[in-house]
Design an enzyme around this catalytic site. Structure first.
Site, short mmCIF file in Angstrom:
data_model
loop_
_atom_site.label_atom_id
_atom_site.label_comp_id
_atom_site.label_asym_id
_atom_site.label_seq_id
_atom_site.Cartn_x
_atom_site.Cartn_y
_atom_site.Cartn_z
N ASN A 139 20.10 -2.58 -33.58
CA ASN A 139 20.90 -3.88 -33.77
C ASN A 139 22.04 -3.59 -32.89
O ASN A 139 22.86 -2.49 -32.88
CB ASN A 139 21.66 -4.12 -35.10
CG ASN A 139 22.56 -5.46 -35.35
OD1 ASN A 139 21.88 -6.49 -35.43
ND2 ASN A 139 23.83 -5.24 -35.28
N GLU A 200 18.12 -7.45 -29.85
CA GLU A 200 18.78 -8.17 -28.97
C GLU A 200 18.90 -7.65 -27.77
O GLU A 200 18.99 -8.69 -26.61
CB GLU A 200 20.49 -8.05 -29.34
CG GLU A 200 20.72 -9.01 -30.41
CD GLU A 200 21.24 -8.34 -31.85
OE1 GLU A 200 20.96 -7.10 -31.89
OE2 GLU A 200 21.82 -8.97 -32.75
N ASP A 246 42.79 -12.71 -33.73
CA ASP A 246 41.51 -13.10 -33.71
C ASP A 246 41.17 -14.23 -32.90
O ASP A 246 42.14 -14.72 -31.88
CB ASP A 246 41.56 -13.45 -35.19
CG ASP A 246 40.00 -12.90 -35.67
OD1 ASP A 246 39.03 -12.96 -34.86
OD2 ASP A 246 39.79 -12.69 -36.97
C1 LIG Z 1 34.38 -10.86 -27.99
C2 LIG Z 1 33.93 -10.71 -29.23
C3 LIG Z 1 34.54 -9.74 -30.14
C4 LIG Z 1 33.96 -9.67 -31.59
N1 LIG Z 1 34.28 -8.79 -32.42
C5 LIG Z 1 33.99 -8.69 -33.56
C6 LIG Z 1 34.39 -7.49 -34.66
O1 LIG Z 1 35.41 -7.02 -34.20
N2 LIG Z 1 33.71 -7.37 -35.86
C7 LIG Z 1 32.48 -7.88 -36.03
O2 LIG Z 1 31.77 -7.74 -36.92
N3 LIG Z 1 31.93 -8.85 -35.05
C8 LIG Z 1 32.65 -9.11 -33.91
N4 LIG Z 1 32.06 -10.23 -33.16
C9 LIG Z 1 30.84 -10.95 -33.51
C10 LIG Z 1 29.73 -10.45 -33.61
O3 LIG Z 1 29.45 -9.94 -32.08
C11 LIG Z 1 28.58 -11.65 -34.00
O4 LIG Z 1 28.95 -12.15 -35.08
C12 LIG Z 1 27.16 -11.13 -33.67
O5 LIG Z 1 26.53 -12.01 -33.26
C13 LIG Z 1 26.74 -10.60 -35.02
O6 LIG Z 1 25.35 -9.99 -34.76
P1 LIG Z 1 24.45 -9.64 -35.80
O7 LIG Z 1 24.43 -10.79 -36.73
O8 LIG Z 1 23.17 -9.21 -35.04
O9 LIG Z 1 25.16 -8.41 -36.41
C14 LIG Z 1 32.70 -10.49 -31.86
C15 LIG Z 1 32.31 -11.15 -30.87
C16 LIG Z 1 32.61 -11.32 -29.70
C17 LIG Z 1 32.01 -12.24 -28.83
#
Ligand SMILES: Cc1cc2nc3c(=O)[nH]c(=O)nc-3n(C[C@H](O)[C@H](O)[C@H](O)COP(=O)(O)O)c2cc1C
Length: 439
Positions: A139, A200, A246
């Site tokens: 992941n 991914e 955020d």
């Molecule tokens: C620039 C950026 C910063 C992010 N920061 C966080 C973070 O600090 N913590 C988090 O859990 N998700 C964060 N996200 C969102 C996750 O990357 C996003 O929800 C991801 O698609 C989850 O993938 P998953 O469902 O495969 O775990 C961020 C996304 C972006 C684009």
């Protein structure tokens, strides 16, 4: 395009702003990046650090399109195609990201920035974090990483998503690899939630070739062309994380979050540190763009969808503008319903016709002003499940956030004289004929 190849291409097109004056990682660099949001920047002289820092690299859709070798209006289809046809990446034996191996870890040597006076401390907002779910496999996700010691980071891990689920299954501890200096393809793939078990990196590799290499000290794989890799372990220890800005540009609170202990740093000899500005364009684009293909698919199931956008004004997450080719009286309302189905966190959606420029807020507002009547064309859904990021929504601990969703059908009313709804528009003129200098 590989991170540094993209930098040199931007430089050769004179699109890269180079800052040679000495700058500080505390506020100053962030303020410069914010002042020229939308323009890629390379800081060549960072106070107290030998590494250069690049930022704002994906801070406009035009930049993302050029990084992926695509047209801006084709980005959704390109992403949708890659999501539907993931391609497992190739493994390579050696890689630029391992030119230097440091087991005496001191993360303070990295130019980790403090962005705002509200910040709880310096942090990395631009890294992708790789773990292996014991059941589902690899992941990749963004997690902001707050520097809390020589070899320690506190990671913001949102509950119920890939990393959190994997961590719970593994009993609260997991090997981790953190990658800094990635191309748009890898960043977009990390921000996408794919079906459980779909890798991914296979999405990144379908967007463009993404070879992987094994880590030195953990059983994980990372992009071979990356700039810097931090290898270590997500531990059971919890520490204060935050406050930080955020996506909504409002300040997020302090939470107890998992501590990551770093055991090894590998990097290119002349590694470039990649940053991005929390809350501003790049954050919004990377967060919202991966949701657009699923909205496109849902709307295409009910009518002819031409294009759509999660707007930056709407935080890249809460507002969608959907452009349709209207063929039936109820296409607008059906498109609203489908749009909300395609992106569960969405709060407001506006459906427009093909003559509206969805990249121009004035054009969208004009459609609402001239084609929309609230008593007939609005869909209002009080008490709907909403985004945890919206400060105005109803948040109760342990419960799903509630919000009021609104869809506006700003398409030309069916059966009315469509010509009466079109802009007349002035003709083109060659100003050089009338002015010495074109304004
Ligand atoms: C620039 C950026 C910063 C992010 N920061 C966080 C973070 O600090 N913590 C988090 O859990 N998700 C964060 N996200 C969102 C996750 O990357 C996003 O929800 C991801 O698609 C989850 O993938 P998953 O469902 O495969 O775990 C961020 C996304 C972006 C684009």
């Amino acid at each position: 395009m590989v991170f540094r190849k993209f930098l040199s291409e931007l430089e050769s097109k004179k699109q890269l702003v180079k800052i040679t004056k000495e700058v500080s990682t505390k506020y100053e660099m962030a303020n410069i990046l914010a002042a020229i949001d939308g323009r890629p920047v390379l800081f060549e002289n960072v106070k107290g650090h030998s590494m250069k820092v690049a930022g704002n690299l994906n801070s406009s859709r035009d930049l993302v399109a050029s990084a992926l070798g695509a047209k801006k209006s084709n980005l959704i289809l390109l992403l949708a195609k890659a999501m539907n046809n993931p391609r497992p990446p190739k493994m390579v034996g050696n890689a630029p990201c391992r030119e230097v191996v440091e087991t005496e870890v001191d993360l303070r040597k990295l130019p980790i920035m403090t962005y705002l006076k509200h910040d709880g401390g310096p942090y990395i907002p631009s890294a992708i974090v790789i773990v292996k779910d014991p059941e589902l496999g690899r992941n990749i996700c963004f997690h902001r990483l707050m520097l809390i010691g020589r070899d320690r980071l506190a990671a913001r891990i949102v509950e119920g998503r890939g990393t959190d689920n994997a961590l719970k299954k593994a009993g609260g501890e997991l090997e981790v690899a953190i990658v800094i200096g990635n191309p748009a393809s890898v960043l977009l793939a990390a921000a996408t939630s794919l079906a459980p078990g779909v890798d991914e990196f296979s999405l990144a590799n379908a967007l463009e070739k993404t070879d992987l290499v094994k880590c030195k000290t953990v059983n994980l794989e990372v992009p071979a062309d990356a700039e810097i890799i931090l290898e270590g372990k997500i531990t059971k220890e919890m520490a204060d994380e935050g406050p930080f800005m955020d996506l909504t540009e409002t300040i997020d609170g302090v939470r107890k979050q998992h501590v990551i202990k770093i055991n090894c740093v590998t990097r290119r000899k002349d590694a470039i540190y990649q940053t991005l500005l929390p809350g501003l364009n790049e954050h919004k684009i990377l967060m919202g763009m991966p949701r657009e293909p699923s909205i496109f698919n849902e709307v295409s199931n009910v009518c002819k969808c031409r294009n759509l956008l999660l707007t930056t004004g709407g935080t890249g997450w809460l507002h969608a503008v959907v452009q349709i080719e209207k063929k039936n009286a109820d296409d607008g309302k059906k498109a609203i319903e489908a749009t909300f189905k395609g992106h569960g966190s969405l709060k407001h959606c506006i459906v427009v016709d093909e003559d509206i420029d969805i990249y121009n807020p004035d054009s969208i507002e004009w459609a609402i002003a001239t084609r929309f009547q609230a008593d007939k064309d609005a869909v209002i859904m009080p008490g709907a499940p909403g985004s945890s990021l919206d400060p105005s929504a109803e948040h109760k601990s342990g419960e799903k956030t509630k919000t009021c969703k609104v869809g506006l059908d700003a398409t030309i009313p069916f059966g009315k004289n469509a010509e009466g709804f079109k802009k007349a528009g002035y003709g083109n003129v060659d100003l050089k004929k009338y002015l010495d200098e074109v304004l």
